[in-house]
Design an enzyme around this catalytic site. Structure first.
Site, short mmCIF file in Angstrom:
data_model
loop_
_atom_site.label_atom_id
_atom_site.label_comp_id
_atom_site.label_asym_id
_atom_site.label_seq_id
_atom_site.Cartn_x
_atom_site.Cartn_y
_atom_site.Cartn_z
N PRO A 184 0.85 -1.23 0.07
CA PRO A 184 0.10 0.09 0.01
C PRO A 184 0.76 1.26 -0.10
CG PRO A 184 0.13 -0.84 2.27
CD PRO A 184 0.87 -1.88 1.41
N MET A 185 0.47 2.09 -0.66
CA MET A 185 1.19 3.59 -0.91
C MET A 185 0.01 4.56 -0.84
SD MET A 185 4.37 2.85 -3.52
CE MET A 185 5.21 4.25 -3.33
N GLN A 196 -6.75 -2.09 4.45
CA GLN A 196 -5.80 -1.61 5.67
C GLN A 196 -6.27 -0.39 6.49
OE1 GLN A 196 -1.83 0.69 5.27
NE2 GLN A 196 -0.82 -1.41 5.71
N CYS A 230 3.56 3.69 8.56
CA CYS A 230 3.54 4.86 7.87
C CYS A 230 4.61 5.99 8.60
CB CYS A 230 2.25 5.55 7.57
SG CYS A 230 2.19 7.00 6.92
N LYS A 278 1.66 -4.69 9.35
CA LYS A 278 2.93 -4.16 8.91
C LYS A 278 3.49 -3.37 9.75
CE LYS A 278 5.08 -2.15 4.78
NZ LYS A 278 4.82 -1.48 3.32
N GLU A 303 13.17 -1.80 -0.47
CA GLU A 303 14.29 -1.61 -1.31
C GLU A 303 14.53 -2.90 -2.48
OE1 GLU A 303 16.86 1.39 -2.10
OE2 GLU A 303 15.18 1.11 -0.54
N ARG A 345 7.51 0.59 -4.14
CA ARG A 345 8.03 1.61 -5.16
C ARG A 345 8.62 1.03 -6.33
NH1 ARG A 345 12.04 4.83 -2.15
NH2 ARG A 345 12.44 2.73 -1.12
#
Length: 316
Positions: A7-8, A68, A98, A139, A201, A224
């Site tokens: 999720p972003m 979420q 977050c 998370k 990453e 990402r």
């Protein structure tokens, strides 16, 4: 082995989830967080932010989507988790990761990692409120000011009754700066019996294999990296299965962007019509050099037809 779309907030909405899962390789998605306060949220809030729950909790290509929630009050989180299920959700995830200052100032996200007992109380309250057959996950990051509390928070999530844990392998203070400390996840896995998902990453096939080796996790969450390389999950699955696969080229990406532009236009009319395209290009140029040139060409364009025409000219 699962690849989960992370999720972003403000980036990975239902349109992005639909586009990326259509490419293939993704096994599950988690929605942007839904902020929980002291109010009981009506079903329309969940339907607006997680519209897939109106369609069997799946993207158009059938990939499961988990809702979420983010908040710091155990009772409110529990009540609204139940309301999410009533609205159609079939799995709940809790955000303790977050790093945004606005979120942390309102007692949500990574700030809760400073107090593992609060993490425990929130997860426990939600678990006890949900039907036993509803999966509950969380998370976390490795900590807030530093990484010293990583195991305390991981244990808090597991002991409170969560079914699985995703770990972004950096602290809040680390932000998004490389590296990701995947070795901490390996230690977490030694102490927990629930599945642990590695996050952070993973930008390439080589990163995936390094993450898997250092973390020991076969389940990986990517955010990402999938925005920069939309078929990264497909590439990983193809390599694991010894399949021949031709990665997406820039023109393939442009077709995807045109589709995305047309889907999101009703939500961003007028001078803001190209905002989401420009936002995505910021990630795409990390993998496709052409994306930087494309962004420069449209960054001052405001009218929808100007942006659409540039996309169509690129594809011509």
């Amino acid at each position: 082995m699962r690849i989960i779309l992370a999720p972003m907030e403000g980036v990975v909405d239902q349109h992005v989830r639909a586009l990326l899962t259509r490419i293939g390789g993704i096994d599950q998605c988690v929605t942007e967080f839904i902020r929980v306060n002291d109010q009981v949220m009506p079903a329309k809030v969940f339907h607006r932010l997680a519209p897939e729950i109106l369609h069997g909790c799946k993207t158009p290509t059938g990939i499961p989507v988990k809702v979420q929630l983010l908040g710091g009050n155990p009772a409110s989180m529990a009540i609204n988790a139940v309301e999410a299920i009533k609205a159609g959700a079939d799995a709940i995830d809790i955000n303790f990761g977050c790093p945004a200052k606005t979120v942390n100032r309102s007692e949500g996200g990574a700030c809760l990692l400073k107090q593992p007992d609060r993490v425990y109380n929130i997860v426990k309250a939600v678990r006890e409120a949900l039907p036993t057959h509803i999966p509950l996950s969380a998370k976390i990051r490795l900590g807030f000011d530093d990484r010293s509390s990583y195991l305390d928070n991981a244990r808090a999530v597991a002991e409170a009754g969560a079914d699985e844990l995703a770990v972004h392998a950096r602290s809040k203070a680390d932000g998004y700066r490389p590296p990701a400390y995947w070795e901490y996840i390996a230690d977490i896995r030694k102490h927990l019996t629930i599945p642990v998902i590695a996050n952070g990453e993973v930008w390439s096939l080589a990163d995936y294999y390094r993450c898997r080796e250092q973390s020991g996790s076969t389940d990986i969450m990517i955010g990402r990296g999938l925005l920069a390389c939309p078929d990264l999950a497909r590439q990983i699955k193809a390599d694991l299965n010894k399949e021949i696969y031709q990665p997406l080229q820039w023109l393939d990406i442009c077709r995807m962007l045109l589709n995305y532009f047309d889907q999101t236009l009703p939500f961003y009319e007028g001078k803001n019509s190209g905002n989401r395209i420009k936002q995505w290009l910021a990630y795409l140029r990390l993998h496709y050099s052409e994306a930087g040139d494309f962004f420069e060409a449209i960054k001052r364009k405001r009218e929808p037809e100007e942006i659409r025409q540039h996309l169509q000219d690129t594809l011509a």
